[in-house]
Write a protein that holds these residues in place. Sequence first.
Motif, mmCIF file in Angstrom:
data_model
loop_
_atom_site.group_PDB
_atom_site.id
_atom_site.type_symbol
_atom_site.label_atom_id
_atom_site.label_comp_id
_atom_site.label_asym_id
_atom_site.label_seq_id
_atom_site.Cartn_x
_atom_site.Cartn_y
_atom_site.Cartn_z
ATOM 1 N N THR A 114 134.904 0.026 -6.651
ATOM 2 C CA THR A 114 133.440 0.045 -6.684
ATOM 3 C C THR A 114 132.833 0.201 -5.293
ATOM 4 O O THR A 114 131.663 0.568 -5.171
ATOM 5 N N PHE A 115 133.611 -0.058 -4.255
ATOM 6 C CA PHE A 115 133.088 0.036 -2.894
ATOM 7 C C PHE A 115 132.616 1.458 -2.604
ATOM 8 O O PHE A 115 131.621 1.659 -1.891
ATOM 9 N N TYR A 116 133.320 2.458 -3.155
ATOM 10 C CA TYR A 116 132.939 3.846 -2.920
ATOM 11 C C TYR A 116 131.626 4.206 -3.609
ATOM 12 O O TYR A 116 131.043 5.244 -3.319
ATOM 13 N N ALA A 117 131.168 3.356 -4.523
ATOM 14 C CA ALA A 117 129.879 3.571 -5.195
ATOM 15 C C ALA A 117 128.767 2.770 -4.540
ATOM 16 O O ALA A 117 127.691 2.605 -5.130
ATOM 17 N N GLY A 118 129.012 2.257 -3.334
ATOM 18 C CA GLY A 118 127.986 1.522 -2.606
ATOM 19 C C GLY A 118 127.824 0.080 -3.039
ATOM 20 O O GLY A 118 126.804 -0.542 -2.750
ATOM 21 N N VAL A 119 128.835 -0.478 -3.719
ATOM 22 C CA VAL A 119 128.750 -1.841 -4.250
ATOM 23 C C VAL A 119 129.548 -2.808 -3.371
ATOM 24 O O VAL A 119 130.726 -2.569 -3.086
ATOM 25 N N TYR A 120 128.887 -3.873 -2.959
ATOM 26 C CA TYR A 120 129.549 -4.959 -2.237
ATOM 27 C C TYR A 120 129.878 -6.040 -3.267
ATOM 28 O O TYR A 120 128.994 -6.524 -3.984
ATOM 29 N N ALA A 121 131.132 -6.422 -3.355
ATOM 30 C CA ALA A 121 131.563 -7.410 -4.347
ATOM 31 C C ALA A 121 132.376 -8.509 -3.674
ATOM 32 O O ALA A 121 133.121 -8.257 -2.723
ATOM 33 N N TYR A 122 132.204 -9.708 -4.173
ATOM 34 C CA TYR A 122 132.938 -10.869 -3.656
ATOM 35 C C TYR A 122 133.352 -11.728 -4.838
ATOM 36 O O TYR A 122 132.653 -11.827 -5.847
ATOM 37 N N GLY A 123 134.525 -12.354 -4.697
ATOM 38 C CA GLY A 123 135.015 -13.217 -5.770
ATOM 39 C C GLY A 123 135.641 -12.443 -6.905
ATOM 40 O O GLY A 123 135.514 -12.833 -8.071
ATOM 41 N N LYS A 124 136.339 -11.350 -6.567
ATOM 42 C CA LYS A 124 136.977 -10.540 -7.611
ATOM 43 C C LYS A 124 138.300 -11.136 -8.079
ATOM 44 O O LYS A 124 138.839 -10.717 -9.088
ATOM 45 N N THR A 125 138.833 -12.082 -7.317
ATOM 46 C CA THR A 125 140.066 -12.765 -7.708
ATOM 47 C C THR A 125 139.850 -14.270 -7.668
ATOM 48 O O THR A 125 138.901 -14.765 -7.043
ATOM 49 N N GLY A 126 140.691 -14.987 -8.312
ATOM 50 C CA GLY A 126 140.578 -16.448 -8.333
ATOM 51 C C GLY A 126 141.906 -17.090 -8.679
ATOM 52 O O GLY A 126 142.884 -16.406 -8.982
ATOM 53 N N ILE A 161 129.847 8.218 -4.060
ATOM 54 C CA ILE A 161 129.320 8.660 -5.354
ATOM 55 C C ILE A 161 128.260 7.667 -5.808
ATOM 56 O O ILE A 161 128.222 6.518 -5.350
ATOM 57 N N GLU A 162 127.402 8.093 -6.721
ATOM 58 C CA GLU A 162 126.387 7.211 -7.279
ATOM 59 C C GLU A 162 127.017 6.285 -8.320
ATOM 60 O O GLU A 162 128.068 6.579 -8.888
ATOM 61 N N TRP A 163 126.329 5.177 -8.588
ATOM 62 C CA TRP A 163 126.849 4.191 -9.539
ATOM 63 C C TRP A 163 126.979 4.788 -10.941
ATOM 64 O O TRP A 163 127.930 4.493 -11.663
ATOM 65 N N VAL A 164 126.033 5.633 -11.319
ATOM 66 C CA VAL A 164 126.100 6.255 -12.641
ATOM 67 C C VAL A 164 127.358 7.105 -12.758
ATOM 68 O O VAL A 164 128.039 7.093 -13.788
ATOM 69 N N GLU A 167 130.409 4.769 -13.182
ATOM 70 C CA GLU A 167 130.556 4.266 -14.556
ATOM 71 C C GLU A 167 131.082 5.355 -15.485
ATOM 72 O O GLU A 167 131.899 5.087 -16.371
ATOM 73 N N ARG A 168 130.602 6.581 -15.271
ATOM 74 C CA ARG A 168 131.080 7.701 -16.088
ATOM 75 C C ARG A 168 132.573 7.935 -15.843
ATOM 76 O O ARG A 168 133.335 8.217 -16.784
ATOM 77 N N ASN A 169 133.004 7.804 -14.608
ATOM 78 C CA ASN A 169 134.432 7.971 -14.294
ATOM 79 C C ASN A 169 135.283 6.899 -14.968
ATOM 80 O O ASN A 169 136.368 7.189 -15.481
ATOM 81 N N GLN A 170 134.786 5.650 -14.964
ATOM 82 C CA GLN A 170 135.553 4.570 -15.592
ATOM 83 C C GLN A 170 135.668 4.779 -17.092
ATOM 84 O O GLN A 170 136.715 4.498 -17.690
ATOM 85 N N ALA A 171 134.590 5.263 -17.700
ATOM 86 C CA ALA A 171 134.640 5.538 -19.136
ATOM 87 C C ALA A 171 135.644 6.641 -19.437
ATOM 88 O O ALA A 171 136.391 6.570 -20.418
ATOM 89 N N GLN A 172 135.697 7.656 -18.583
ATOM 90 C CA GLN A 172 136.651 8.746 -18.774
ATOM 91 C C GLN A 172 138.083 8.263 -18.595
ATOM 92 O O GLN A 172 138.978 8.622 -19.367
ATOM 93 N N LEU A 173 138.319 7.429 -17.586
ATOM 94 C CA LEU A 173 139.654 6.873 -17.377
ATOM 95 C C LEU A 173 140.093 6.026 -18.563
ATOM 96 O O LEU A 173 141.262 6.051 -18.963
ATOM 97 N N ALA A 174 139.145 5.269 -19.139
ATOM 98 C CA ALA A 174 139.470 4.446 -20.306
ATOM 99 C C ALA A 174 139.825 5.313 -21.509
ATOM 100 O O ALA A 174 140.745 5.002 -22.267
#
Length: 360
Positions: A114-126, A161-164, A167-174
């Motif tokens: 998601t970083f390549y889509a401009g998203v900063y995420a924290y706490g992805k593991t636990g 890439i844009e977030w939209v 999401e479209r890429n993830q749906a295609q991969l699924a």
Amino acid sequence: MKGSISEFELGILRTRMLDAARAKASRGELRYTPPIGYLWDRDAGIMFDPDMRIQEVIGAIFTRFQELGSARQVLLSMADHGIHFPRPSDGIRLTSFEWRPIRYRNVISVLKNTFYAGVYAYGKTGKKTEIRDGRAHVSYKNHKSPEDWEVVLHDHHAAYIEWVAYERNQAQLARNAFGKAGGTKSARGGRALLAGLMSCAKCGRRLHVVYAGRTHRPVYRCDNPNLLLGQKRCFTFGGARAETLIVSAVLEAVAPLAIEAALQAQIYMTEAEEDRLQLLELELKQAEYDAKLAERRYAACDPDNRLIAATLETRWEEALSRVQSFKERMVSSSDAHKTFDPGLLNGLAQDLKAAWMHLR
């Protein structure tokens, strides 16, 4: 012992440090190593890696996935064009890279991050606690589902890439995942056109394909009741007639768009060739720089120090060999591109049935 920290005090200190880290992460200020293609500058913050070669290869992965719709096809396309991918040679600092043939994991790691889509995420593991043999066993770095991440900040930094699109890429991969509910089922080889696409109207299970006779004609049948319960098959039928009807219907439906599809194919082939030449030019520039650097190091070496001088001379020769190799690849790529006749695609578009039979 005087001055030592008790377990209780150590626990409080860890909690405070964790709370401070979460607070910084909630503002997008907690720094961690970004993926390849990014740098975290002290003053400017997160920015694209200034190495244009790295930017180009990451952008090429997203572009080709949009065109081809499959991570594996992206890998095959880029591998066929001799495109390499950077591998860090200095650990997690990501300031020095070795360029090696691209691998499937490189493609997937870029497409799913998601970083390549401009998203900063924290706490992805636990951590996760399980009882094993009557004892508590704690494991760390267990991946959470995206909805359970502690911090998710969109539009945090420059994106490839844009977030939209992400999401479209993830749906295609699924959808591409074989064997998952609702996913596209692979034909797994063979000439049958409808393998994995048809289901039994009686029991709802997918039909199997077998190949019979000297010509190995496809036969579709519902084998599940027979294989699982020892019962009679729901039905069996030859695939030739069904496939002929399907092919005729598909060709009739796409015929009006054939010319447009041929033009789009021309555009895709031209753009793909331009992208490949651009990457080759960047690789050539890097190889030329490495050769000049090796030459300067050899020239600065004391000639009396024969062992070092011989090693530096060998590296210089290897660098010059890489330069020559890239130059030859660029010449061969240009020649191959010039020999391509765009009119051939228009010719195929005029007779879809002949083109289809040729492919079969």
